[in-house]
Design a protein around this motif. Structure first.
Motif, short mmCIF file in Angstrom:
data_model
loop_
_atom_site.label_atom_id
_atom_site.label_comp_id
_atom_site.label_asym_id
_atom_site.label_seq_id
_atom_site.Cartn_x
_atom_site.Cartn_y
_atom_site.Cartn_z
N VAL A 137 0.97 -1.29 -0.07
CA VAL A 137 -0.07 0.05 -0.03
C VAL A 137 0.95 1.30 -0.05
CG1 VAL A 137 -1.69 1.35 1.43
CG2 VAL A 137 -1.96 -1.14 0.93
N PRO A 138 1.71 1.46 0.84
CA PRO A 138 2.56 2.69 0.98
C PRO A 138 3.58 2.75 -0.19
CG PRO A 138 3.59 1.26 2.58
CD PRO A 138 2.18 0.65 2.05
N ILE A 196 4.44 -8.61 -2.11
CA ILE A 196 4.49 -7.14 -2.15
C ILE A 196 4.90 -6.44 -3.61
CG2 ILE A 196 6.34 -5.32 -1.45
CD1 ILE A 196 6.81 -7.14 1.08
N GLY A 197 5.81 -7.40 -4.18
CA GLY A 197 5.79 -6.87 -5.72
C GLY A 197 4.70 -6.97 -6.60
N LEU A 202 -0.08 -3.63 -8.88
CA LEU A 202 -1.61 -3.66 -9.16
C LEU A 202 -2.03 -2.36 -8.67
CD1 LEU A 202 -2.77 -7.49 -8.74
CD2 LEU A 202 -2.53 -6.05 -10.90
N PHE A 203 -1.49 -1.91 -7.24
CA PHE A 203 -1.90 -1.11 -6.63
C PHE A 203 -1.75 0.30 -7.08
CE2 PHE A 203 -2.26 -3.56 -2.15
CZ PHE A 203 -3.27 -4.13 -2.74
N TYR A 204 -0.25 0.54 -7.51
CA TYR A 204 0.04 1.77 -8.08
C TYR A 204 -0.50 2.11 -9.69
CZ TYR A 204 3.68 0.61 -11.59
OH TYR A 204 4.50 0.04 -12.59
N GLU A 205 -1.14 1.08 -10.18
CA GLU A 205 -1.80 1.24 -11.30
C GLU A 205 -3.21 1.79 -11.12
OE1 GLU A 205 -1.41 -2.27 -13.76
OE2 GLU A 205 0.62 -2.00 -14.32
N LEU A 234 -6.67 7.40 -0.59
CA LEU A 234 -6.91 5.96 0.10
C LEU A 234 -8.50 5.69 -0.05
CD1 LEU A 234 -5.63 3.57 1.25
CD2 LEU A 234 -5.93 4.60 3.54
N PRO A 235 -9.23 6.58 0.37
CA PRO A 235 -10.75 6.18 0.57
C PRO A 235 -11.43 6.16 -0.99
CG PRO A 235 -10.37 8.26 1.67
CD PRO A 235 -9.03 7.99 1.24
N GLN A 236 -10.57 6.64 -2.08
CA GLN A 236 -11.05 6.19 -3.31
C GLN A 236 -10.60 4.90 -3.69
OE1 GLN A 236 -10.69 9.19 -6.57
NE2 GLN A 236 -9.44 10.75 -4.88
N VAL A 237 -9.51 4.44 -3.57
CA VAL A 237 -9.05 3.06 -3.94
C VAL A 237 -9.13 1.86 -2.96
CG1 VAL A 237 -7.47 4.68 -5.44
CG2 VAL A 237 -6.68 3.75 -3.09
N LEU A 238 -9.39 2.17 -1.63
CA LEU A 238 -9.51 1.07 -0.84
C LEU A 238 -10.27 -0.08 -1.14
CD1 LEU A 238 -8.32 0.03 1.82
CD2 LEU A 238 -10.11 1.34 3.14
#
Length: 318
Positions: A137-138, A196-197, A202-205, A234-238
């Motif tokens: 996440v971070p 993690i990788g 996926l998360f940063y995209e 964060l609220p948008q993507v969580l």
């Protein structure tokens, strides 16, 4: 026929001819690519067959011979093996010593051995996915182009996550097994690092496609980077982050089974031993339990993802 009509007809004919030439060229390149791929596959299989002492093609007709020992003489032994119930066929060998695997909790109450091993496998998947989520996440917010202005910092984080997912989990587990010995701990570290990788990418995209207006609003009132991420981004993507994390749990359950087969503990190790020793009832019991567990995990995670993201995200657009 007027001059403009003639010019239009010529242009149309030229476009049609160009389209046909382009289509023919694409078909030629497609056929050439498929042909080269087939030649490469045949050459590779021929080389592998020559290098294999057993000769793959010669042994191919015997591929399903294992069914002869996989089918038990007494199908009730499958249930006995699954629930650690004594078998009437037990002659003191390991093939039918089902009650010896019982994990006693108190008194006469016990957990069947394979259920306990399955819990270990699921726990490995859950803990490793949690580790992957906490760090991904971070990292994903730092790696997002629209959220982190420093190109050097983004580059370092992206390359680090690529490094983590570049190596298969088995390779990472082999490295840590030499440090912490074989077992679930090495499997958790290996799957966690790979998660993690994988999750980070996926998360940063997802983060790069968020609505930037809340971010700009907080920036205008002097919010720092952490505050903007916490309250605007964060609220948008969580919900989507949680959806991908649940999907990763499904993947990690399967991976942790494979890791068990190479010394990572859990049900995979027992399945490998049962297959290598030709214990049909035990093998079928393990496969049945594994199938039911993965099915339940898949169904539960799919249901939870729909609740988090919404039914409309799973419907085909009109």
């Amino acid at each position: 026929m007027t001059l403009s009509t003639t010019i239009h007809s010529e242009a149309t004919r030229y476009q049609a001819d160009a389209w046909r030439r382009q289509t023919s060229l694409r078909r030629f390149y497609t056929a050439l690519g498929v042909g080269l791929l087939l030649v490469a596959m045949v050459a590779t299989m021929w080389f592998a067959d020559e290098a294999n002492a057993g000769h793959f093609f010669e042994r191919l007709p015997h591929m399903l011979d294992f069914l002869s020992w996989l089918i038990p003489k007494d199908w009730n032994d499958v249930w006995r093996a699954l629930f650690d119930i004594a078998s009437p066929h037990d002659k003191g060998t390991q093939e039918f010593n089902f009650p010896l695997g019982r994990v006693y909790i108190w008194g006469g109450f016990y957990i069947p051995e394979y259920f306990e091993l399955m819990l270990t496998t699921v726990n490995v998947a859950l803990v490793s996915t949690f580790i992957g989520f906490i760090f991904a996440v971070p990292f994903s917010f730092i790696a997002a182009r629209n959220l982190t202005p420093s190109p050097i910092l983004r580059l370092v984080v992206k390359r680090f996550m690529e490094l983590l997912r570049a190596f298969p989990e088995i390779v990472i587990a082999g490295l840590f097994a030499a440090i912490v010995s074989i077992g679930p701990v090495a499997a958790i570290i290996a799957i966690g690092l790979h998660s993690i990788g994988a999750l980070g990418k996926l998360f940063y995209e997802i983060n790069e496609n968020i609505d930037m207006r809340p971010e700009e609003g907080l920036r205008a009132v002097g919010a720092n980077w952490i505050e903007r991420v916490r309250f605007a981004d964060l609220p948008q993507v969580l919900p989507n982050l949680m959806s991908y994390t649940l999907l990763r749990i499904e993947i990690n359950v399967r991976i942790s089974t494979i890791m068990g087969a190479v010394g990572g503990g859990g049900i995979g190790e027992e399945l490998k031993l049962a297959i290598s020793r030709g214990f049909g009832a035990k093998t079928l019991a393990l496969v049945l339990l594994l199938f039911v567990t993965i099915f339940l995990v898949d169904q539960f995670s799919a249901w939870l993802r729909r609740k988090l993201v919404g039914e409309q995200a799973f419907l085909m657009s009109a």
